[in-house]
Design a protein around this motif. Structure first.
Motif, PDB file in Angstrom:
ATOM      1  N   VAL A  69       1.368  -0.729  -0.006  1.00 55.60           N
ATOM      2  CA  VAL A  69      -0.230   0.028   0.125  1.00 55.60           C
ATOM      3  C   VAL A  69       0.455   1.255  -0.233  1.00 55.60           C
ATOM      4  N   VAL A  70       1.351   1.621   0.873  1.00 59.61           N
ATOM      5  CA  VAL A  70       2.749   2.372   1.078  1.00 59.61           C
ATOM      6  C   VAL A  70       3.709   2.808  -0.524  1.00 59.61           C
ATOM      7  N   ASP A  71       3.845   1.515  -1.486  1.00 59.55           N
ATOM      8  CA  ASP A  71       4.692   2.015  -2.833  1.00 59.55           C
ATOM      9  C   ASP A  71       3.139   2.446  -3.210  1.00 59.55           C
ATOM     10  N   SER A  72       2.844   1.429  -3.484  1.00 53.05           N
ATOM     11  CA  SER A  72       1.580   2.190  -4.035  1.00 53.05           C
ATOM     12  C   SER A  72       1.135   3.447  -4.443  1.00 53.05           C
ATOM     13  N   LEU A  73       0.757   3.673  -2.562  1.00 56.44           N
ATOM     14  CA  LEU A  73       0.702   5.192  -2.294  1.00 56.44           C
ATOM     15  C   LEU A  73       1.254   6.562  -2.520  1.00 56.44           C
ATOM     16  N   THR A  74       2.434   6.334  -3.100  1.00 60.60           N
ATOM     17  CA  THR A  74       3.845   6.976  -3.749  1.00 60.60           C
ATOM     18  C   THR A  74       4.580   7.110  -4.569  1.00 60.60           C
ATOM     19  N   GLU A  75       4.333   6.463  -5.483  1.00 62.61           N
ATOM     20  CA  GLU A  75       4.034   6.113  -6.481  1.00 62.61           C
ATOM     21  C   GLU A  75       3.008   6.336  -7.561  1.00 62.61           C
ATOM     22  N   THR A  76       1.702   6.143  -7.400  1.00 68.13           N
ATOM     23  CA  THR A  76       0.609   6.528  -8.105  1.00 68.13           C
ATOM     24  C   THR A  76      -0.397   7.650  -7.516  1.00 68.13           C
ATOM     25  N   GLY A  77       0.176   8.200  -5.672  1.00 66.44           N
ATOM     26  CA  GLY A  77      -1.018   8.911  -5.504  1.00 66.44           C
ATOM     27  C   GLY A  77      -2.289   8.272  -5.191  1.00 66.44           C
ATOM     28  N   ARG A  78      -2.334   6.918  -5.806  1.00 64.85           N
ATOM     29  CA  ARG A  78      -2.758   5.834  -5.079  1.00 64.85           C
ATOM     30  C   ARG A  78      -3.252   4.870  -4.838  1.00 64.85           C
ATOM     31  N   VAL A  79      -4.263   3.862  -4.480  1.00 63.68           N
ATOM     32  CA  VAL A  79      -4.146   1.959  -4.020  1.00 63.68           C
ATOM     33  C   VAL A  79      -5.585   1.929  -4.692  1.00 63.68           C
TER      34      VAL A  79
END
Length: 104
Positions: A69-79
């Protein structure tokens, strides 16, 4: 999932709801609003697009943080909601497995 002890909320941190309609259920912090409030979602009842704003006093911050979840939020701004559901189900399975191991 990484395990760190801290009293400050972090993105991707799994929380247990202590007050309100969803008492006892789990969610994941997807945004930190300020020093008192966070937005949580579970990908099921609370989707990413309609998270619940919760007071930190009404949440139990757990040690588990979902790196996906952290990776997705930091890469794309959403999950995705699926990723939220997967992270929570993985966490619950790990909790049940550790309780089961202690019980034997």
């Amino acid at each position: 999932m990484s395990v760190e002890v801290s009293d400050h909320p972090r993105l991707g941190q799994i929380v247990q709801i202590l007050k309100g309609r969803d008492t006892g259920k789990f969610g994941i912090i997807i945004q930190i609003v300020d020093d008192r409030f966070v937005l949580i979602a579970d990908g099921d009842k609370r989707k990413f697009d309609q998270p619940k704003k919760k007071n930190l006093l009404h949440l139990k911050l757990l040690e588990a943080v979902s790196s996906e979840v952290v990776d997705s939020l930091t890469e794309t701004g959403r999950v995705t909601n699926g990723k939220l559901r997967y992270a929570l189900s993985k966490f619950v399975e790990e909790q049940q497995a550790s309780v089961h191991e202690k019980g034997e």
